[in-house]
Design a protein around this motif. Structure first.
Motif, PDB file in Angstrom:
ATOM      1  N   VAL A   1       0.839  -1.198   0.000  1.00 15.03           N
ATOM      2  CA  VAL A   1       0.000   0.000   0.000  1.00 15.03           C
ATOM      3  C   VAL A   1       0.876   1.251   0.000  1.00 15.03           C
ATOM      4  O   VAL A   1       0.649   2.187  -0.766  1.00 15.03           O
ATOM      5  CB  VAL A   1      -0.959   0.011   1.213  1.00 15.03           C
ATOM      6  N   GLY A   2       1.903   1.266   0.848  1.00 15.53           N
ATOM      7  CA  GLY A   2       2.806   2.412   0.908  1.00 15.53           C
ATOM      8  C   GLY A   2       3.559   2.625  -0.388  1.00 15.53           C
ATOM      9  O   GLY A   2       3.727   3.755  -0.845  1.00 15.53           O
ATOM     10  N   GLN A   3       4.019   1.542  -1.007  1.00 13.89           N
ATOM     11  CA  GLN A   3       4.753   1.642  -2.274  1.00 13.89           C
ATOM     12  C   GLN A   3       3.855   2.160  -3.389  1.00 13.89           C
ATOM     13  O   GLN A   3       4.253   3.007  -4.177  1.00 13.89           O
ATOM     14  CB  GLN A   3       5.333   0.269  -2.641  1.00 13.89           C
ATOM     15  N   PHE A   4       2.620   1.652  -3.457  1.00 12.28           N
ATOM     16  CA  PHE A   4       1.685   2.069  -4.511  1.00 12.28           C
ATOM     17  C   PHE A   4       1.330   3.548  -4.349  1.00 12.28           C
ATOM     18  O   PHE A   4       1.282   4.301  -5.330  1.00 12.28           O
ATOM     19  CB  PHE A   4       0.421   1.202  -4.473  1.00 12.28           C
ATOM     20  N   ALA A   5       1.107   3.980  -3.095  1.00  9.46           N
ATOM     21  CA  ALA A   5       0.799   5.389  -2.835  1.00  9.46           C
ATOM     22  C   ALA A   5       1.992   6.273  -3.206  1.00  9.46           C
ATOM     23  O   ALA A   5       1.812   7.363  -3.771  1.00  9.46           O
ATOM     24  CB  ALA A   5       0.427   5.593  -1.368  1.00  9.46           C
ATOM     25  N   ALA A   6       3.209   5.813  -2.941  1.00 10.32           N
ATOM     26  CA  ALA A   6       4.403   6.576  -3.298  1.00 10.32           C
ATOM     27  C   ALA A   6       4.546   6.697  -4.809  1.00 10.32           C
ATOM     28  O   ALA A   6       4.967   7.744  -5.318  1.00 10.32           O
ATOM     29  CB  ALA A   6       5.646   5.923  -2.702  1.00 10.32           C
ATOM     30  N   GLU A   7       4.181   5.636  -5.541  1.00  9.92           N
ATOM     31  CA  GLU A   7       4.263   5.685  -7.000  1.00  9.92           C
ATOM     32  C   GLU A   7       3.239   6.660  -7.582  1.00  9.92           C
ATOM     33  O   GLU A   7       3.518   7.334  -8.572  1.00  9.92           O
ATOM     34  CB  GLU A   7       4.072   4.284  -7.587  1.00  9.92           C
ATOM     35  N   ILE A   8       2.055   6.745  -6.972  1.00  9.85           N
ATOM     36  CA  ILE A   8       1.058   7.726  -7.426  1.00  9.85           C
ATOM     37  C   ILE A   8       1.553   9.137  -7.120  1.00  9.85           C
ATOM     38  O   ILE A   8       1.462  10.040  -7.963  1.00  9.85           O
ATOM     39  CB  ILE A   8      -0.314   7.476  -6.773  1.00  9.85           C
ATOM     40  N   ARG A   9       2.107   9.358  -5.913  1.00 13.11           N
ATOM     41  CA  ARG A   9       2.621  10.675  -5.525  1.00 13.11           C
ATOM     42  C   ARG A   9       3.736  11.123  -6.461  1.00 13.11           C
ATOM     43  O   ARG A   9       3.890  12.300  -6.751  1.00 13.11           O
ATOM     44  CB  ARG A   9       3.130  10.622  -4.086  1.00 13.11           C
ATOM     45  N   GLU A  10       4.517  10.147  -6.949  1.00 11.64           N
ATOM     46  CA  GLU A  10       5.642  10.425  -7.834  1.00 11.64           C
ATOM     47  C   GLU A  10       5.198  11.022  -9.179  1.00 11.64           C
ATOM     48  O   GLU A  10       6.002  11.652  -9.864  1.00 11.64           O
ATOM     49  CB  GLU A  10       6.373   9.109  -8.078  1.00 11.64           C
TER      50      GLU A  10
END
Length: 181
Positions: A141-150
């Motif tokens: 979940v944290g990785q996916f959210a970071a990829e969207i933020r990117e």
């Protein structure tokens, strides 16, 4: 002794934890997670409590002790309640909309940015400027959210971009803020 590592993990009702040769499988109402841990550590499941022990006080064993316990606790939490991260989109004309299993975002580029759900990650858009990423695996979940933020990180002058709901953006002064010599 690690303060975190020696705390026992209580397993709530409706959750089943199995450990075979340090392959921990946690099954609960939201799904199933499994993970392989170091063979050197001892993981015992008894009477609805999971305990992690280490063989020696070596630096490697001490660092793995707390990590292993925390990862198992996150697995138990994930299959019972799940995890979610909320992202806020700020900027004039910046917005998101859900179409089927995809989220279509207008982020000031000449094209739309499209992000698709996976089997383990669910996306929700309660408002045009809010995206909620949820799932049972905390790391995923944290990785996916970071990829969207990117896709459009927040910039420091106006704060435009995608940020986490609890993230504070430190603002800078523009050119007009400088004093004359």
């Amino acid at each position: 002794m690690s303060r975190i590592g020696k705390k026992p993990i209580s397993v709530p009702a409706g959750v089943e934890v199995k450990c075979e040769e340090n392959l921990v499988t946690v099954k609960g109402p939201k799904g199933t997670l499994s993970r392989q841990f170091s063979k050197e550590l001892g993981i015992e499941v008894a009477d609805g409590v999971v305990t992690v022990t280490r063989p020696t006080d070596d630096k490697e064993h001490r660092s793995l002790h707390g990590l292993t316990r925390t990862l198992i606790e996150n697995m138990v939490e994930g299959v019972t309640n799940g995890y979610s991260k909320t992202l806020i989109i700020e900027g004039v004309g910046y917005r998101a909309a859900k179409k089927g299993k995809e989220v279509v975002m207008n982020l000031g580029y000449s094209h739309q940015v499209i992000v698709a759900e996976t089997d383990s990650i669910k996306l929700d858009v309660p408002q045009p400027n809010t995206i909620v990423v949820s799932g049972i695996d905390k790391q995923e979940v944290g990785q996916f959210a970071a990829e969207i933020r990117e896709k459009r990180p927040p910039e420091p002058y106006k704060g435009k971009g995608i940020r986490y709901v609890d993230e504070h953006i430190i603002r800078k002064e523009g050119k007009a803020g400088k004093g004359k010599k």
